[in-house]
Design an enzyme around this catalytic site. Structure first.
Site, mmCIF file in Angstrom:
data_model
loop_
_atom_site.group_PDB
_atom_site.id
_atom_site.type_symbol
_atom_site.label_atom_id
_atom_site.label_comp_id
_atom_site.label_asym_id
_atom_site.label_seq_id
_atom_site.Cartn_x
_atom_site.Cartn_y
_atom_site.Cartn_z
ATOM 1 N N HIS A 72 41.154 44.268 51.797
ATOM 2 C CA HIS A 72 42.268 43.593 51.123
ATOM 3 C C HIS A 72 43.063 44.608 50.327
ATOM 4 O O HIS A 72 42.492 45.402 49.591
ATOM 5 C CB HIS A 72 41.749 42.504 50.184
ATOM 6 C CG HIS A 72 41.366 41.248 50.900
ATOM 7 N ND1 HIS A 72 41.907 40.034 50.599
ATOM 8 C CD2 HIS A 72 40.527 41.037 51.931
ATOM 9 C CE1 HIS A 72 41.402 39.118 51.408
ATOM 10 N NE2 HIS A 72 40.552 39.704 52.224
ATOM 11 N N TYR A 196 44.239 33.807 42.806
ATOM 12 C CA TYR A 196 43.733 33.431 41.489
ATOM 13 C C TYR A 196 44.778 32.509 40.873
ATOM 14 O O TYR A 196 45.899 32.947 40.593
ATOM 15 C CB TYR A 196 43.540 34.671 40.602
ATOM 16 C CG TYR A 196 42.363 35.540 40.986
ATOM 17 C CD1 TYR A 196 42.437 36.449 42.042
ATOM 18 C CD2 TYR A 196 41.170 35.474 40.273
ATOM 19 C CE1 TYR A 196 41.355 37.249 42.370
ATOM 20 C CE2 TYR A 196 40.084 36.283 40.587
ATOM 21 C CZ TYR A 196 40.182 37.162 41.647
ATOM 22 O OH TYR A 196 39.103 37.964 41.974
ATOM 23 N N PRO A 288 32.312 35.902 36.584
ATOM 24 C CA PRO A 288 32.672 36.369 37.919
ATOM 25 C C PRO A 288 34.170 36.562 38.171
ATOM 26 O O PRO A 288 34.563 36.959 39.270
ATOM 27 C CB PRO A 288 32.124 35.271 38.836
ATOM 28 C CG PRO A 288 32.052 34.058 37.983
ATOM 29 C CD PRO A 288 31.806 34.526 36.587
ATOM 30 N N LYS A 292 32.838 41.703 39.324
ATOM 31 C CA LYS A 292 32.253 43.006 39.006
ATOM 32 C C LYS A 292 30.729 43.066 39.111
ATOM 33 O O LYS A 292 30.145 44.156 39.100
ATOM 34 C CB LYS A 292 32.650 43.428 37.587
ATOM 35 C CG LYS A 292 34.111 43.765 37.437
ATOM 36 C CD LYS A 292 34.452 45.013 38.215
ATOM 37 C CE LYS A 292 35.936 45.194 38.381
ATOM 38 N NZ LYS A 292 36.322 45.823 39.632
ATOM 39 N N TYR A 380 40.499 46.329 39.029
ATOM 40 C CA TYR A 380 40.031 45.448 40.098
ATOM 41 C C TYR A 380 39.423 46.250 41.251
ATOM 42 O O TYR A 380 38.326 45.932 41.722
ATOM 43 C CB TYR A 380 41.177 44.565 40.601
ATOM 44 C CG TYR A 380 40.708 43.355 41.368
ATOM 45 C CD1 TYR A 380 40.467 42.152 40.718
ATOM 46 C CD2 TYR A 380 40.474 43.423 42.738
ATOM 47 C CE1 TYR A 380 40.010 41.039 41.413
ATOM 48 C CE2 TYR A 380 40.018 42.322 43.438
ATOM 49 C CZ TYR A 380 39.788 41.135 42.775
ATOM 50 O OH TYR A 380 39.334 40.035 43.463
HETATM 51 C C1 PHB Z 1 34.120 35.572 46.162
HETATM 52 O O1 PHB Z 1 34.720 35.679 47.235
HETATM 53 O O2 PHB Z 1 32.974 35.103 46.113
HETATM 54 C C2 PHB Z 1 34.759 36.000 44.890
HETATM 55 C C3 PHB Z 1 36.002 36.599 44.929
HETATM 56 C C4 PHB Z 1 36.618 36.985 43.745
HETATM 57 C C5 PHB Z 1 35.988 36.776 42.535
HETATM 58 C C6 PHB Z 1 34.740 36.182 42.489
HETATM 59 C C7 PHB Z 1 34.130 35.788 43.673
HETATM 60 O O3 PHB Z 1 36.608 37.143 41.397
#
Ligand code: PHB
Ligand code: APR
Length: 384
Positions: A72, A196, A288, A292, A380
């Site tokens: 990504h 997000y 989460p 990280k 990130y």
């Molecule tokens: C996930 O795909 O499980 C995932 C992606 C981004 C995050 C947390 C979990 O910030």
């Protein structure tokens, strides 16, 4: 029984440590209380930083990750009625993340350890740590394992951290007044990138595992049980929080996994005592939101494997003595980033109009200023 490094826990931290030690000719035994099937199916996050991918590939356990992982080059921030892309590829040329489920990493590591004759004991009972100051040993299920060093890789609820005498460790903690409900669904992702989303109903995240499987999260009250969330309720809430921009429709499908993740920040200092070294979730937890957790576990064991290599090769404990200090800088950076992403995107019980406007103003800044977007992007994808 005797080994150089006794490792408690067959999560990513314990398994990768065992593998990195094997590559350096150092013996280890991994003690895991759950079954192989259980640890291989446990659904967790799935974002690998650039450096995490490099570590796994260089260690020779990245073949499937390179084949099946989804690279990504940006993420989307969605709020108000707008979408904004944080373009890693433009802000940080050459750096990206890879979406690959944590349990796939675990499967690859178990396969590599077993293929090399590695010793992983699943379903062991009553693991206990002894004589941590000088001649450490582990007991489990009526057996005894003498070691030079013990690595506590047994997660937040493990036995390693509590084995340290009272008063040695200082813990730092932040609780959040919400949890995440995570699901896996047999449906193609509705967008190419992670989304997000901040809404007045709460946070939502659109992620994925493959071209056929999507991963979603919803901010939910902390006392929620997955049983409170029948499939129709989940899809309705995901639609309400994600279908907020023109032209975006959420594809729905069969939900085949549901789980609730508590949200907390936690750090123990130092991450070591005597001949015990803590790594991964045993030493620290992040909410989460910045994905990280796994990446920090990988960074810890990279440092620990180097320090153990020096210790067994030369007898010098200098690197081991500095283990905690070397890890905690990254740990606190990740704590801050995860806290920051969490406060930016979630609704809090205490929110007032002033607080909400601050949040939106901050999002406007992050999406409009190249400097602010770069700050998000470099944290990130992972700092060097
Ligand atoms: C996930 O795909 O499980 C995932 C992606 C981004 C995050 C947390 C979990 O910030
Ligand atoms: N004896 C033996 N094994 C134990 C014990 C015990 N008393 N207690 C816990 N374990 C095992 C757990 O069953 C688990 O398999 O330790 C392992 C710890 O693994 P993880 O929880 O995956 O932690 P870690 O390897 O540090 O990985 C960190 O995983 O928890 C996620 O989100 C977190 O992404 C992060 C990453």
């Amino acid at each position: 029984m005797r080994t150089q490094v006794g490792i408690i826990g067959a999560g990513p931290a314990g398994l990768l440590l065992s593998h990195l030690l094997h590559l350096r000719g150092i013996s280890s035994v991994v003690l895991e209380k759950r079954s192989r099937d259980h640890v291989e199916r446990r659904v967790r996050a799935g974002v690998l930083e650039h450096g995490t991918v490099d570590t796994l590939v260089q260690a020779g356990v990245g073949a499937r990750l390179l084949r099946e992982g989804l690279p990504h080059h940006g993420i989307e921030l969605r709020y108000g009625a707008e979408s904004h892309r944080i373009a890693f590829d433009q802000l940080l040329p050459g750096r990206s993340i890879t979406v690959y489920g944590q349990q796939e990493v675990v499967k690859d590591l178990i396969a590599a350890r077993l293929a090399a004759g590695g010793d992983i004991r699943f379903e062991v009972t009553d693991v206990a740590l002894h004589a941590l100051e000088d001649r450490p040993y582990l007991t489990f299920g009526g057996e005894r394992l003498d070691c030079d060093v013990i690595a506590g890789c047994d997660g937040f609820h493990g036995v390693s951290r509590p084995a340290v005498p009272d008063g040695v460790l200082t813990t730092y903690e932040r609780a959040y007044p919400f949890a995440w409900l995570g699901i896996l669904a047999r449906v193609p992702p509705s967008a190419e990138e992670l989304i997000y989303a901040r809404t007045d109903r709460g946070f939502a995240l659109h992620s994925m595992r493959s071209p056929e499987v999507s991963r979603f999260y919803l901010q939910v009250p902390p006392d929620t049980s997955a049983d409170d969330w029948p499939d129709e309720r989940i899809w309705a809430e995901l639609k309400a929080r994600l279908e907020t921009v023109p032209g975006f429709t959420l594809a729905t499908g069969e939900i085949f996994d549901k789980g609730v993740t508590p949200m907390r920040g936690f750090v123990t200092e130092p991450m070591q005592y005597g001949r015990l070294y803590l790594a991964g979730d045993a030493a620290h937890i992040v909410p989460p939101t910045g994905a990280k957790g796994l990446n920090l576990a990988v960074a810890d064991v990279r440092v620990l494997a180097e320090a153990l290599d020096a210790f067994f090769a030369t007898g010098s404990a200098d690197l081991l003595d500095g283990y905690s200090r070397a890890c905690l800088k990254r740990v606190w950076r990740a704590q801050h980033f995860s806290w920051w992403m969490t406060t930016l995107l979630h609704t809090f019980d205490t929110d007032d109009d002033y607080g909400r406007r601050l949040q939106v103003s901050h999002l406007d800044y992050v999406t409009a200023s190249e400097a602010a977007a770069t700050t998000l992007a470099e944290n990130y994808v992972g700092l060097p």
